[in-house]
Design a protein around this motif. Sequence first.
Motif, mmCIF file in Angstrom:
data_model
loop_
_atom_site.group_PDB
_atom_site.id
_atom_site.type_symbol
_atom_site.label_atom_id
_atom_site.label_comp_id
_atom_site.label_asym_id
_atom_site.label_seq_id
_atom_site.Cartn_x
_atom_site.Cartn_y
_atom_site.Cartn_z
ATOM 1 N N ALA A 199 -29.045 83.196 12.745
ATOM 2 C CA ALA A 199 -28.907 84.011 11.525
ATOM 3 C C ALA A 199 -30.242 84.167 10.798
ATOM 4 C CB ALA A 199 -27.878 83.360 10.598
ATOM 5 N N GLY A 200 -31.276 83.525 11.295
ATOM 6 C CA GLY A 200 -32.603 83.720 10.723
ATOM 7 C C GLY A 200 -33.036 82.660 9.732
ATOM 8 N N LEU A 201 -32.277 81.578 9.631
ATOM 9 C CA LEU A 201 -32.703 80.497 8.737
ATOM 10 C C LEU A 201 -33.715 79.591 9.445
ATOM 11 C CD1 LEU A 201 -29.421 79.293 6.957
ATOM 12 C CD2 LEU A 201 -31.215 80.774 6.049
ATOM 13 N N GLY A 202 -34.586 78.994 8.661
ATOM 14 C CA GLY A 202 -35.499 77.995 9.197
ATOM 15 C C GLY A 202 -34.744 76.700 9.458
ATOM 16 N N ILE A 203 -35.234 75.929 10.424
ATOM 17 C CA ILE A 203 -34.558 74.677 10.783
ATOM 18 C C ILE A 203 -35.539 73.511 10.658
ATOM 19 C CG2 ILE A 203 -33.374 73.392 12.613
ATOM 20 C CD1 ILE A 203 -31.810 75.888 11.720
ATOM 21 N N THR A 204 -35.138 72.549 9.824
ATOM 22 C CA THR A 204 -35.876 71.284 9.792
ATOM 23 C C THR A 204 -34.846 70.170 9.895
ATOM 24 O OG1 THR A 204 -37.416 69.887 8.539
ATOM 25 C CG2 THR A 204 -35.961 71.310 7.246
ATOM 26 N N VAL A 205 -35.201 69.097 10.580
ATOM 27 C CA VAL A 205 -34.234 68.017 10.835
ATOM 28 C C VAL A 205 -34.911 66.676 10.580
ATOM 29 C CG1 VAL A 205 -32.738 66.931 12.568
ATOM 30 C CG2 VAL A 205 -33.078 69.412 12.618
ATOM 31 N N HIS A 206 -34.259 65.814 9.772
ATOM 32 C CA HIS A 206 -34.736 64.433 9.650
ATOM 33 C C HIS A 206 -34.557 63.758 11.015
ATOM 34 C CE1 HIS A 206 -34.453 64.942 5.285
ATOM 35 N NE2 HIS A 206 -34.990 63.760 5.112
ATOM 36 N N ALA A 207 -35.640 63.353 11.621
ATOM 37 C CA ALA A 207 -35.555 62.728 12.946
ATOM 38 C C ALA A 207 -36.774 61.830 13.164
ATOM 39 C CB ALA A 207 -35.503 63.803 14.034
ATOM 40 N N GLY A 208 -36.534 60.744 13.887
ATOM 41 C CA GLY A 208 -37.654 59.842 14.182
ATOM 42 C C GLY A 208 -38.192 59.170 12.944
ATOM 43 N N GLU A 209 -37.290 58.849 12.012
ATOM 44 C CA GLU A 209 -37.739 58.211 10.773
ATOM 45 C C GLU A 209 -37.685 56.677 10.833
ATOM 46 O OE1 GLU A 209 -35.503 59.302 7.291
ATOM 47 O OE2 GLU A 209 -36.738 58.089 5.958
ATOM 48 N N PRO A 210 -36.517 56.066 11.097
ATOM 49 C CA PRO A 210 -36.458 54.598 10.997
ATOM 50 C C PRO A 210 -37.113 53.896 12.180
ATOM 51 C CG PRO A 210 -34.332 55.449 11.695
ATOM 52 C CD PRO A 210 -35.217 56.643 11.471
ATOM 53 N N ASN A 218 -34.583 61.181 18.927
ATOM 54 C CA ASN A 218 -33.931 62.167 18.058
ATOM 55 C C ASN A 218 -34.854 63.347 17.749
ATOM 56 O OD1 ASN A 218 -31.502 60.813 17.897
ATOM 57 N ND2 ASN A 218 -32.028 59.727 15.998
ATOM 58 N N ILE A 219 -36.158 63.114 17.828
ATOM 59 C CA ILE A 219 -37.103 64.218 17.615
ATOM 60 C C ILE A 219 -36.939 65.239 18.739
ATOM 61 C CG2 ILE A 219 -39.547 64.847 17.464
ATOM 62 C CD1 ILE A 219 -40.100 62.000 16.404
ATOM 63 N N LEU A 220 -36.872 64.741 19.977
ATOM 64 C CA LEU A 220 -36.721 65.657 21.115
ATOM 65 C C LEU A 220 -35.400 66.411 21.035
ATOM 66 C CD1 LEU A 220 -38.037 63.539 24.125
ATOM 67 C CD2 LEU A 220 -39.249 65.252 22.754
ATOM 68 N N THR A 221 -34.313 65.683 20.710
ATOM 69 C CA THR A 221 -33.006 66.338 20.595
ATOM 70 C C THR A 221 -33.036 67.418 19.514
ATOM 71 O OG1 THR A 221 -31.991 64.231 21.180
ATOM 72 C CG2 THR A 221 -30.537 65.905 20.234
ATOM 73 N N SER A 222 -33.677 67.116 18.403
ATOM 74 C CA SER A 222 -33.728 68.070 17.296
ATOM 75 C C SER A 222 -34.489 69.334 17.688
ATOM 76 C CB SER A 222 -34.385 67.427 16.074
ATOM 77 O OG SER A 222 -33.629 66.296 15.679
ATOM 78 N N ILE A 223 -35.516 69.167 18.498
ATOM 79 C CA ILE A 223 -36.298 70.327 18.940
ATOM 80 C C ILE A 223 -35.559 71.089 20.041
ATOM 81 C CG2 ILE A 223 -38.428 71.019 20.126
ATOM 82 C CD1 ILE A 223 -39.800 68.633 18.689
ATOM 83 N N GLU A 224 -35.113 70.347 21.054
ATOM 84 C CA GLU A 224 -34.578 71.007 22.242
ATOM 85 C C GLU A 224 -33.160 71.524 22.035
ATOM 86 O OE1 GLU A 224 -35.203 67.892 25.066
ATOM 87 O OE2 GLU A 224 -37.389 68.200 25.062
ATOM 88 N N MET A 225 -32.344 70.830 21.260
ATOM 89 C CA MET A 225 -30.950 71.258 21.085
ATOM 90 C C MET A 225 -30.708 71.962 19.749
ATOM 91 S SD MET A 225 -29.000 68.007 22.812
ATOM 92 C CE MET A 225 -27.350 68.646 22.521
ATOM 93 N N LEU A 226 -31.259 71.416 18.661
ATOM 94 C CA LEU A 226 -30.975 71.992 17.342
ATOM 95 C C LEU A 226 -31.965 73.097 16.957
ATOM 96 C CD1 LEU A 226 -29.396 69.235 17.342
ATOM 97 C CD2 LEU A 226 -29.676 69.224 14.881
ATOM 98 N N GLY A 227 -33.008 73.252 17.739
ATOM 99 C CA GLY A 227 -33.961 74.335 17.471
ATOM 100 C C GLY A 227 -34.857 74.091 16.279
#
Length: 341
Positions: A199-210, A218-227
């Motif tokens: 739909a054109g929204l930007g995607i940012t995901v909290h990942a690889g924090e703790p 979780n960083i890879l999953t967030s990039i490869e699956m969640l975009g």
Amino acid sequence: MISSGNDRDLFNIPKVELHCHLELAYRLATMKAWAIEDGDLPEGCSDEEFKAKYMVLSPMNDLPTVLQKFLVTRDRIKSLERIERLTFEACEDMYLISNVRILELRYAPSFVLEVYPELGADRMHEAIMRGCARAEVKYPIAVGIICLLQRIKSVTENEYWADFAIERKGEILGIDLADDEVNYPPEPFTHIFQKAKSAGLGITVHAGEPNDPNASNNILTSIEMLGADRIGHGVQAIMDLKVIEVLRESKIPLELCPTSNVLTKAVDSADKHPIKRLFDLGVRTTLNSDDPGVMGITLMTEYEIAHNILGMTLNELEKCNQWAMEASFICKEKKAVVWPV
Ligand SMILES: [Zn+2]
């Protein structure tokens, strides 16, 4: 020690803040006044009493204590007037104290509305937009809003809030996924993020924090699956060369928040923070404040850590801001007005 000249050089860098939670970005005097007004603290209470009940100022020993401070803060955000004021002051302080020109604030409608449903999601959102608009009229700052999804809540509820964000595209620039990533990994939310991205929204995901063995994955999953276009924190990337390679190749920036990482024990101490090492490895690093109100910092605090403790030069910090400016979800035209060329 920080010399005042050094401080001025750091202030003078035009800054981009990409990762700041609006609910936790309050001005101390304002939140304290609300706490007294609501009877949560006694009339005439000291700043020290306020800090003890509301702020996280030393590395946390247990999560419930920290969460309790987030909850008392949230409980003060109970009217549209307060929401508008909170927003305006967060923007004003970013500009006046830290010379922020491009600011993205994120908020979770589900977080405030679960205690104050009568506010209404639309009215709450409009109050935030009014606060941003007032700041943009008064200062040379561009402000954008991100809708935050809470991974501790159900997929169904998060589908609802993602649709809420999609319907307000233009006012809401992107979505985020936050909260406990160890017990609530990103995979179940994949379809929600793919829909928002389409739909054109930007995607940012909290990942690889703790500091957890699986966090960098979780960083890879967030990039490869969640975009993901950007990664919230991503500080544990330093533990995994493969993740570093993906970040370098994809040019996906990390929204790093040193003080927050120390307070949550994601890193041991400020001098061990890997932002400089990640920068040197070719990862697009950006510097952010996360929860400035509740953690008692400003974005300037993070620049002082990066420069004075970690040895990042002014040129390197300017490079981080250039990357952050490019990665901001705010439209090019609006950014160009406030960003010095
Ligand atoms: Zn965050």
